[in-house]
Design an enzyme around this catalytic site. Sequence first.
Site, PDB file in Angstrom:
ATOM      1  N   GLU A 105      43.535  -5.452 -16.208  1.00  0.00           N
ATOM      2  CA  GLU A 105      42.996  -4.405 -15.427  1.00  0.00           C
ATOM      3  C   GLU A 105      42.691  -2.985 -16.123  1.00  0.00           C
ATOM      4  O   GLU A 105      43.426  -2.014 -15.779  1.00  0.00           O
ATOM      5  CB  GLU A 105      43.991  -4.261 -14.189  1.00  0.00           C
ATOM      6  N   HIS A 154      51.825  -5.321 -15.201  1.00  0.00           N
ATOM      7  CA  HIS A 154      51.553  -3.913 -15.659  1.00  0.00           C
ATOM      8  C   HIS A 154      52.386  -3.340 -16.680  1.00  0.00           C
ATOM      9  O   HIS A 154      53.577  -3.312 -16.113  1.00  0.00           O
ATOM     10  CB  HIS A 154      50.969  -2.956 -14.779  1.00  0.00           C
ATOM     11  N   SER A 162      51.047   2.345 -17.807  1.00  0.00           N
ATOM     12  CA  SER A 162      49.937   3.199 -18.340  1.00  0.00           C
ATOM     13  C   SER A 162      50.208   4.053 -19.597  1.00  0.00           C
ATOM     14  O   SER A 162      51.502   4.530 -19.578  1.00  0.00           O
ATOM     15  CB  SER A 162      49.266   4.009 -17.327  1.00  0.00           C
ATOM     16  N   GLY A 165      42.147   0.696 -17.387  1.00  0.00           N
ATOM     17  CA  GLY A 165      41.318   1.574 -16.817  1.00  0.00           C
ATOM     18  C   GLY A 165      41.036   2.744 -17.906  1.00  0.00           C
ATOM     19  O   GLY A 165      39.995   2.892 -18.330  1.00  0.00           O
ATOM     20  N   LYS A 193      40.769   3.079  -9.748  1.00  0.00           N
ATOM     21  CA  LYS A 193      41.604   4.323  -9.705  1.00  0.00           C
ATOM     22  C   LYS A 193      41.221   5.431 -10.778  1.00  0.00           C
ATOM     23  O   LYS A 193      41.507   6.602 -10.640  1.00  0.00           O
ATOM     24  CB  LYS A 193      42.824   3.917  -9.329  1.00  0.00           C
TER      25      LYS A 193
END
Length: 446
Positions: free
Chosen positions: A274, A197, A200, A276, A69
């Site tokens: 994960e 998570h 971010s 990004g 993503k």
Amino acid sequence: MHALAPEHCDIDILHKGQTISDFIEDKIKELGSVESEEPFCVANLDSVFKKHLRWLTELPRVKPFYAVKCNNTAAVLKMMSALDTGFDCASKGEIQLALSLGVTPDKIIYAHTTKPLSHIKYACAHGVDMMTFDSEDELLKISLCHAKAKLVLRIAVDDSKSLIRLSSKFGARLVSVGKLLERARELGLEVIGVSFHVGSGCTGSLAFKQAIADARRVFDIANLLGFQMTLLDIGGGFPGRDDLQVKFEEFPEVINGALDEFFPPDSGVQIIAEPGRYYVESAFTLAANVIAKRVILDDTDEHAEENRPDRMMMYYINDGVYGSLNCLINDAAHTKVEPYLQRAVERSEQRHRSVIWGPTCDSTDKVTDSCWIPELHVGDWLLIDNMGAYSVTLSSDFNGFEKAHIYPVMTAETWHALCQVQTSHFCLCRQSVCQMRQLWSHKIVP
Ligand SMILES: Cc1ncc(COP(=O)(O)O)c(C=O)c1O
């Protein structure tokens, strides 16, 4: 179609000694020769490669599953695949994309806890078994259309240190974990592990320590209930650039320490993540063209003149918040950019108060508020670094303005290193193929 987009052109190999700035300069000249000034991004795949080497060195126990993503540029995905990472996909579309580039289904985690039924069916039909959940309803859906799924229970963790918080939307609370596991068992589903998570744009590495400790509690609850879980997924949240206060280097120490404490190597638990932003943010540079300019005079000053040093300048560039720069609105971890002139600027050049706007008819399409920069002219090029995360992927062609074309580049050394790890995932444009042949004919590559 972009004026310079050659069919099937995927990656350019930089000539010996050619830098990213040289490549941008050449591209601008090339565009000028066909009277085009469309915006473009250069994706520096050497940077992605170096990030990966750093990851392997500093987080040796953690296998990265790149979060598609964040930036779904095919060359980036091919690069990650060549580096043998896994992939975090959030939908049927992302799974399709990864599979179409040759990624095998066992390298994919379908890391979205609220999935449409048809997307779960697609994952099932294509052998993508690993997927996350955080509710009974999701378990029911999965039991109906992917009974052989390997499930990962996502828990909510403290995300208060992150610029983009996710735990208000996703993740089971610790109190519900037991009930969810029992329900999974009733439905005959296999739960292989736990994910979280921290949010971010995480600004405090200790968030990982607490989250790993929380995950340990879930493993212990599961053990008591007779589950043998074997996977811990520590999610994303890692910084993607080195020029901010929070640096990647402070994360490995905390994470490695917490993993050794709560999931020592002899626990047999496989650790994945994960990431990004970490991989791509600093790899992309945007080049946008100054397409219009206005000088704003003070209405109340009857002697105002266009060449007064305190005049306000307005510039309009051909990429903005509806294009690659949507991160200014959509990404709380990237609310400011610092455009700089592509041409050399003399120290002595006078600076003017200036506002830079995007190209659309909307006044929210503003790139920078008042900043002090040398005078720009229509046709000048501005460059903006750190444009790789949550930017090009979210770009639109609102008002009919073209999305920035992406030129992935790497040095021959990196290409060579990739070839040595036996990869053939890349499709090259013509001049790069010549360079490749040279490499091969010199038998540099076995
Ligand atoms: C489930 C999941 N995994 C991974 C990521 C990637 O996070 P980051 O880019 O901060 O590493 C996100 C981002 O929102 C996410 O929602």
